[in-house]
Enzyme design. Structure first.
Site, PDB file in Angstrom:
ATOM      1  N   ALA A 293      10.597  14.471 -10.879  1.00 46.42           N
ATOM      2  CA  ALA A 293       9.994  13.339 -10.441  1.00 46.42           C
ATOM      3  C   ALA A 293      11.088  12.473  -9.602  1.00 46.42           C
ATOM      4  CB  ALA A 293       9.557  12.558 -11.841  1.00 46.42           C
ATOM      5  N   CYS A 294      10.865  11.656  -8.653  1.00 45.83           N
ATOM      6  CA  CYS A 294      11.156  10.926  -7.766  1.00 45.83           C
ATOM      7  C   CYS A 294      12.606  11.457  -7.493  1.00 45.83           C
ATOM      8  CB  CYS A 294      11.315   9.645  -8.430  1.00 45.83           C
ATOM      9  SG  CYS A 294      11.892   8.078  -7.376  1.00 45.83           S
ATOM     10  N   ALA A 295      13.716  10.878  -7.598  1.00 51.06           N
ATOM     11  CA  ALA A 295      14.948  11.281  -7.426  1.00 51.06           C
ATOM     12  C   ALA A 295      15.210  12.733  -8.191  1.00 51.06           C
ATOM     13  CB  ALA A 295      16.282  10.427  -7.707  1.00 51.06           C
TER      14      ALA A 295
END
Length: 558
Positions: A293-295
């Site tokens: 998720a995300c980074a």
């Protein structure tokens, strides 16, 4: 398909992941204000014309004219007093007149395109700060003062003093006393089965009679704690996966301090690879389903590129990317302030301190959406004297961690050079990364209202991957795109079978469906998870025995 597709829907917020990583400072904005003042002197006739126009508009407003309509969806002016009381109606009309005339002054000036964009951004910040709703004369504030016999004023001053001491002077967004990790957040049963300096690996107890052979490893972003995937039971992504037969592991990153300044992207990739190998050993599975998720999505993409270069990509069965940027080209007015000098200064500051504090990032995010994340709480906490809301997502969002200086530098370079958009543009763990050679099947999710990782950039990121790709666009923002359990009557998503090169064309071809994307992902992941077998209730194995109960120890480090 339309020959010339309409413009893409975008969030109105100028905030995105780049802004917070770069760490824009007040001095960057003040230099633009200084440039605007000088511009007013360079174009005196232009400035005088707009000043006279504003004076004429304010004169008509004082006589009772109402030339402007308040924005329909602006909650700051929902109270009918703003429309029916002569004093408040005039103050609102004057505020709107000033905003409109300043915008016209900018648009009709001889500033170049970038300078106009900077000016609009800075003046929008000032305009939000000077809104009449932010003053003690706000009609809601006056009413609350009389209703409470003046106690709202005392409570507001108390909240202000507390935030000055304990929250770096920023208005608190959530009541922190209402939640506790391990008590009413992150309560799914499990245990830490592996720990090193960078992470704890948590394995969860099964919640189904049978389970799939290939495990799921969740890799959260390094700047947030993992329990966004395990809030309350009805929102828990972990429990949803467990109840549907998946073996679930999650990484809980350690909150770094200055001793860990040398931890960079390669360090996190190596740690994630070690966690993946532990999952394989415990479950006796040759390969693992990854979810980032995300980074965390950037981390698993770099990990797969590293494995591909070592010819070990067979360890990965599938990859899920949630609101993750791999193509870092994002257009944002705020990024016009980030020149070479600003980027180098940001790197230097984090190396001197050893870490980039999560609070600093949160502050930048807040000031990129000031009405929602600053002035809303300014009014609620200080002017109305009320407690901030007890909301689990906001509690998690304020439970910040730090970024080690080396990783911060790697992320700055990622946004500066966009290395994954070309073959071997990024090197991790001594190996070049070429995402087109990563032929793992992937499932990507973006949010149409995402102001941190804009959905069209997430879409372009999906196109960088090899293998069979699937892309879903949720009707939510950054966090709500992840927390999207079945049963939400407002949830919808869009999907098209073919991923075209143009996000606009894809958007106008995509079919809209009612409901959450979770069931679609579950069906896809189950097809990549091998055969089902009888559930094994024990956690860990002889080499990796169960240690502390979930949520572990690293999650409590502040």
């Amino acid at each position: 398909m339309r020959d010339q597709p309409a413009a893409l829907p975008r969030s109105k917020s100028p905030m995105n992941a780049q802004n917070a990583i770069v760490g824009l400072r007040g001095r960057d904005l003040f230099s633009t204000l200084r440039s605007l003042a000088l511009q007013g002197l360079r174009q005196p006739v232009h400035s005088a014309r707009h000043a006279l126009a504003l004076g004429g508009q304010l004169g008509r407003i004082l006589l009772g004219d109402t030339p402007y309509n308040a924005p329909v969806q602006d909650p700051r002016f929902n109270d009918p007093t703003w429309q029916h009381n002569p004093f408040y109606r005039r103050s609102l009309q004057g505020y709107l007149a000033c905003q409109q005339q300043l915008n016209r002054w900018i648009e009709e000036s001889n500033l170049d395109h970038d300078d106009r964009a900077r000016a609009r951004f800075v003046l929008s910040q000032l305009g939000d700060a000077l809104a009449p709703s932010n003053t003690p004369l706000n009609p809601l504030v006056i009413k609350e003062l009389f209703n409470t016999g003046g106690s709202s004023l005392l409570k507001g001053l108390s909240h202000l003093l507390d935030d000055l001491i304990n929250n770096d002077g920023m208005p608190s967004q959530v009541s922190k006393k209402a939640f506790e990790v391990g008590r009413n957040l992150a309560t799914t049963a499990g245990a830490v089965v592996f720990r090193n300096d960078m992470l704890e690996l948590i394995q969860y107890k099964p919640m189904s009679e049978k389970q799939y052979a290939k495990p799921l490893l969740i890799v959260p972003p390094q700047i947030n704690k993992y329990y966004i995937f395990d809030l309350s039971s009805e929102k828990s992504f972990v429990q949803y996966a467990l109840k549907n037969g998946l073996q679930v592991f999650v990484i809980s990153w350690r909150n770094p301090d200055p001793r860990h300044r040398e931890w960079g992207l390669s360090s996190y990739v190596q740690a994630a690879e070690e966690a993946m190998d532990v999952c394989r050993a415990i479950t006796a599975s040759k390969d693992v389903n990854l979810l980032g998720a995300c980074a965390g999505g950037l981390t698993i993409a770099a990990l797969q590129g590293h494995l591909q270069a070592k010819r070990q990509l067979r360890k990965v069965a599938s990859a899920t990317y949630l609101v993750s940027l791999l193509d870092s080209q994002i257009d944002s007015p705020a990024m016009l302030f980030a020149d070479e000098q600003t980027l180098e200064a940001a790197k230097r500051r984090s190396y001197q301190q050893g870490v980039l504090n999560g609070r600093d990032m949160a502050r930048v995010f807040a000031w990129m959406r000031p009405n929602d994340l600053v002035w809303n709480y300014w009014i609620n906490n200080y002017l109305l004297g009320k407690q901030p809301p007890a909301f689990d997502i906001l509690y998690w969002n304020n439970d910040n961690t730090r970024l080690p200086a080396a990783l911060h530098g790697d992320l700055l370079d990622f946004f500066k050079y966009n290395p994954l958009s070309r073959a071997q543009g990024l090197e991790v763990c001594g190996t070049p990364v070429d995402l087109k050679k990563v032929t793992v099947d992937s499932f990507s999710v973006a949010g149409i209202n995402d102001h941190i990782t804009p959905w069209d950039a997430v879409y372009r990121s999906t196109l960088l991957l090899g293998g069979k790709r699937r892309f879903i666009l949720s009707n939510s923002g950054h966090i709500q795109s992840i927390l999207n359990p079945p049963g939400n009557p407002k949830a919808t998503y869009q999907e098209a079978e073919n991923l075209t090169g143009d996000p606009r064309a894809w958007y106008h071809e995509a079919a809209r469906s009612q409901g959450s994307w979770w069931p679609q992902w579950l069906e896809w992941l189950q097809a990549h998870s091998g055969e089902t077998r009888e559930t094994l209730p024990a956690l860990g194995n002889q080499n990796y025995p169960a240690m502390e109960a979930a949520p572990g120890t690293y999650v409590h480090v502040r």
